[in-house]
Design a protein around this motif. Sequence first.
Motif, mmCIF file in Angstrom:
data_model
loop_
_atom_site.group_PDB
_atom_site.id
_atom_site.type_symbol
_atom_site.label_atom_id
_atom_site.label_comp_id
_atom_site.label_asym_id
_atom_site.label_seq_id
_atom_site.Cartn_x
_atom_site.Cartn_y
_atom_site.Cartn_z
ATOM 1 N N GLU A 51 0.815 -1.218 0.000
ATOM 2 C CA GLU A 51 0.000 0.000 0.000
ATOM 3 C C GLU A 51 0.851 1.273 0.000
ATOM 4 N N GLU A 52 2.119 1.130 0.369
ATOM 5 C CA GLU A 52 3.019 2.286 0.410
ATOM 6 C C GLU A 52 3.828 2.442 -0.874
ATOM 7 N N ALA A 53 3.555 1.576 -1.863
ATOM 8 C CA ALA A 53 4.395 1.537 -3.053
ATOM 9 C C ALA A 53 3.593 1.749 -4.330
ATOM 10 N N LEU A 54 4.151 2.532 -5.221
ATOM 11 C CA LEU A 54 3.599 2.760 -6.559
ATOM 12 C C LEU A 54 4.462 2.021 -7.565
ATOM 13 N N TYR A 55 3.816 1.313 -8.483
ATOM 14 C CA TYR A 55 4.558 0.661 -9.559
ATOM 15 C C TYR A 55 4.231 1.340 -10.872
ATOM 16 N N VAL A 56 5.266 1.599 -11.683
ATOM 17 C CA VAL A 56 5.118 2.316 -12.949
ATOM 18 C C VAL A 56 5.601 1.415 -14.071
ATOM 19 N N GLY A 57 4.696 1.075 -15.005
ATOM 20 C CA GLY A 57 5.078 0.191 -16.096
ATOM 21 C C GLY A 57 4.165 0.339 -17.289
ATOM 22 N N ASP A 58 4.564 -0.302 -18.395
ATOM 23 C CA ASP A 58 3.840 -0.109 -19.659
ATOM 24 C C ASP A 58 2.973 -1.289 -20.068
ATOM 25 N N SER A 59 3.166 -2.451 -19.477
ATOM 26 C CA SER A 59 2.495 -3.655 -19.973
ATOM 27 C C SER A 59 1.253 -4.004 -19.148
ATOM 28 N N PRO A 60 0.078 -4.070 -19.794
ATOM 29 C CA PRO A 60 -1.114 -4.525 -19.073
ATOM 30 C C PRO A 60 -0.952 -5.929 -18.515
ATOM 31 N N VAL A 61 -0.287 -6.807 -19.259
ATOM 32 C CA VAL A 61 -0.151 -8.205 -18.835
ATOM 33 C C VAL A 61 0.855 -8.331 -17.700
ATOM 34 N N TYR A 62 2.063 -7.819 -17.895
ATOM 35 C CA TYR A 62 3.131 -8.049 -16.937
ATOM 36 C C TYR A 62 3.140 -7.037 -15.792
ATOM 37 N N ASP A 63 2.790 -5.803 -16.085
ATOM 38 C CA ASP A 63 2.918 -4.751 -15.087
ATOM 39 C C ASP A 63 1.623 -4.474 -14.327
ATOM 40 N N ILE A 64 0.555 -4.182 -15.046
ATOM 41 C CA ILE A 64 -0.705 -3.888 -14.346
ATOM 42 C C ILE A 64 -1.177 -5.106 -13.576
ATOM 43 N N SER A 65 -1.266 -6.236 -14.247
ATOM 44 C CA SER A 65 -1.771 -7.443 -13.603
ATOM 45 C C SER A 65 -0.930 -7.837 -12.398
ATOM 46 N N GLY A 66 0.385 -7.816 -12.568
ATOM 47 C CA GLY A 66 1.258 -8.237 -11.478
ATOM 48 C C GLY A 66 1.237 -7.292 -10.297
ATOM 49 N N ALA A 67 1.355 -5.995 -10.563
ATOM 50 C CA ALA A 67 1.408 -5.015 -9.467
ATOM 51 C C ALA A 67 0.093 -4.947 -8.708
ATOM 52 N N LYS A 68 -1.029 -4.930 -9.450
ATOM 53 C CA LYS A 68 -2.327 -4.882 -8.779
ATOM 54 C C LYS A 68 -2.581 -6.166 -7.998
ATOM 55 N N GLY A 69 -2.154 -7.286 -8.554
ATOM 56 C CA GLY A 69 -2.307 -8.549 -7.844
ATOM 57 C C GLY A 69 -1.532 -8.580 -6.544
#
Length: 234
Positions: free
Chosen positions: A178-196
């Motif tokens: 909850e204290e961390a922001l992830y910044v990435g370009d890939s819906p598959v690798y970045d959004i899915s992984g970070a939100k998960g």
Amino acid sequence: MRLRAIFFDLDETLLDTSGCRPPAVEVSFRVAARAYPQLELEAWRAASEEVKREMHDLWLNSPNSGAELLREGSYRILKKLGIDDRELATQVSQAYYRTWVSHLKLFPEVPEVLGALRGRYRVGMISNGPSDLQRYKLKLFDLEREFDPIVISGEVGVAKPDQKIFRYALERAGVSAEEALYVGDSPVYDISGAKGAGMVMAWVNRGGVPSENLDPKPDYVTQDLSSLLLILAS
């Protein structure tokens, strides 16, 4: 809860690789064609794309070095075209990588953005790829000093979007999701992984890809990294 850490993806988030592959494929073809003049460029391109698909998963978290994977890929291309020549495969892979790297670019806003974050947040990196190649890219643009921790899939044996690599990075940084922001370009690798993994997610959508059907959805969408500073300010 206040953000304490920001993690970045590397390729297509900080580094522009979009112009790297086409000239690298062409140069590697010319090296092979000097030894085997019967080769044709279009057949070489088709075999290169086929091998790229075949080796996709290996590039994510193989314990092999990038140099080894490039040699294997070049050998597979040659084999598909009826040539069994491992010595040539080494020459082809070296020519490919030299050309690929020569076309690699840092997105222009990156130095300013990293400079603005320095000292305000714990800034880390989570990247898929072989250790030697990813580390070389960081050194090439003097980026290693900007990130702590640097978590690379080829070093830890697990790749995005697996939540384990995100959780490992959070543990290394000593922060909660909850204290961390992830910044990435890939819906598959970045959004899915970070939100998960429970992190706040900023999607860098440089190409203006429609986002209505994304699942999960990012918390923020930005066209480039400069807008990230506005997000943090708000």
